[in-house]
Write a protein that holds these residues in place. Structure first.
Motif, mmCIF file in Angstrom:
data_model
loop_
_atom_site.group_PDB
_atom_site.id
_atom_site.type_symbol
_atom_site.label_atom_id
_atom_site.label_comp_id
_atom_site.label_asym_id
_atom_site.label_seq_id
_atom_site.Cartn_x
_atom_site.Cartn_y
_atom_site.Cartn_z
ATOM 1 N N LYS A 34 0.831 -1.206 0.000
ATOM 2 C CA LYS A 34 0.000 0.000 0.000
ATOM 3 C C LYS A 34 0.862 1.250 0.000
ATOM 4 O O LYS A 34 0.577 2.216 -0.703
ATOM 5 N N GLU A 77 -7.870 9.659 -6.150
ATOM 6 C CA GLU A 77 -8.871 8.646 -5.805
ATOM 7 C C GLU A 77 -8.199 7.318 -5.455
ATOM 8 O O GLU A 77 -8.642 6.601 -4.550
ATOM 9 N N SER A 78 -7.129 6.999 -6.161
ATOM 10 C CA SER A 78 -6.404 5.754 -5.885
ATOM 11 C C SER A 78 -5.746 5.799 -4.511
ATOM 12 O O SER A 78 -5.746 4.801 -3.776
ATOM 13 N N LYS A 80 -6.817 7.579 -2.021
ATOM 14 C CA LYS A 80 -7.931 7.496 -1.074
ATOM 15 C C LYS A 80 -8.344 6.047 -0.836
ATOM 16 O O LYS A 80 -8.613 5.642 0.304
ATOM 17 N N SER A 81 -8.389 5.250 -1.896
ATOM 18 C CA SER A 81 -8.789 3.841 -1.750
ATOM 19 C C SER A 81 -7.783 3.039 -0.940
ATOM 20 O O SER A 81 -8.130 1.993 -0.372
ATOM 21 N N LEU A 82 -6.539 3.520 -0.862
ATOM 22 C CA LEU A 82 -5.510 2.824 -0.092
ATOM 23 C C LEU A 82 -5.464 3.276 1.359
ATOM 24 O O LEU A 82 -4.847 2.616 2.200
ATOM 25 N N LYS A 85 -9.944 4.699 6.467
ATOM 26 C CA LYS A 85 -11.068 5.633 6.387
ATOM 27 C C LYS A 85 -10.962 6.771 7.390
ATOM 28 O O LYS A 85 -11.395 7.888 7.126
ATOM 29 N N ASN A 88 -8.263 9.617 5.909
ATOM 30 C CA ASN A 88 -8.203 10.058 4.517
ATOM 31 C C ASN A 88 -8.945 11.364 4.273
ATOM 32 O O ASN A 88 -9.277 11.692 3.139
ATOM 33 N N GLU A 92 -9.574 13.517 0.739
ATOM 34 C CA GLU A 92 -10.905 13.916 0.289
ATOM 35 C C GLU A 92 -10.969 15.422 0.058
ATOM 36 O O GLU A 92 -11.619 15.890 -0.886
#
Length: 263
Positions: A34, A77-78, A80-82, A85, A88, A92
């Protein structure tokens, strides 16, 4: 306790230890992966922001500005997905800010894309060449990762090649104009001829006929002025590195096209 029971207990304990160690290493490897991906996406964002801050707005037209913003948003966005929550929110916020700035930025590009950019030094031309080469790498990387189609990649690459040719042409033209103003007509003619040579190398589809004719008219005028004086100037070999870099890019582009034909 029987020996069998003791042996079984030891085996279960060993299995539990092995499982725990495997789970720990798997979790650590996942974290490392990650982190590697996040670093890769962050590096892409940095490169895009450098390109967008370096290129004048008129050069970000024809879809190049839109491509760069889309690539930046995709990288954000990538990331953020890593991210976890709970941690992040900053990503955002960056995504929201980038989306908010997109419309305003695109409006500016539309307003500025028909304006000319004066190339007044080899250093300036070299910087623009380097930045467009970086754009070329970003486009190829996006195509290879299937974020853009082959058609869109070809359009962007053709636009980048055209800009590189025009930048070199404008640098020679500027150098010729300065020499002509200084009454160094032999030198001016030399630069004008270099400009024509550069355009002719990439004029198979007659894209640059108008530019070539314009330079021929300037040469004719310089030759008329030259008749009034006898001084000779030794031409300087300026910007050869830019021309060779452009040739390298054209060769690389042809290789890319041939590879896709066979693929």
């Amino acid at each position: 306790m029987s020996p069998i029971t003791i042996t079984a207990a030891i085996l279960v304990f060993v299995i539990i230890l092995i499982g725990a160690a495997y789970a720990y290493h798997s979790a650590e490897n996942a974290k490392i992966e990650k982190s590697r991906k996040a670093s890769m996406f962050s590096n892409r964002i940095r490169r895009i922001e450098e390109v967008m801050s370096t290129l004048p707005l008129p050069y970000l037209g024809h879809g190049l500005g839109e491509f760069l913003i889309s690539e930046k948003l995709d990288a954000l966005e990538s990331i953020k997905s890593l991210s976890v929550k709970d941690h992040n929110s900053s990503i955002e916020e960056r995504i929201a800010n980038t989306k908010g700035e997109m419309a305003e930025f695109m409006d500016k590009i539309v307003q500025e894309q028909h304006k000319s950019v004066n190339i007044t030094s080899e250093a300036q031309a070299q910087q623009l060449h380097n930045t467009f080469h970086e754009c070329h790498r970003l486009v190829l990387a996006s195509f290879k990762s299937s974020r853009i189609s082959k058609v869109d990649a070809s359009k962007l690459i053709n636009y980048i090649k055209e800009r590189l040719i025009i930048i070199t042409y404008e640098l020679f033209s500027y150098s010729a104009y300065n020499a002509q103003q200084a009454e160094k007509y032999t030198l001016a003619i030399h630069y004008y001829e270099r400009a024509i040579d550069e355009l002719r190398k990439h004029n198979a589809s007659h894209t640059y006929d108008e530019y070539i004719q314009k330079i021929k008219n300037r040469i004719a005028h310089a030759e008329e002025q030259q008749k009034a004086q006898t001084s000779q100037e030794t031409p300087e070999n300026q910007s050869s590195s830019l021309v060779s870099k452009l040739d390298e890019l054209v060769d690389e582009d042809e290789t890319w096209k041939k590879k896709n034909v066979y693929d």
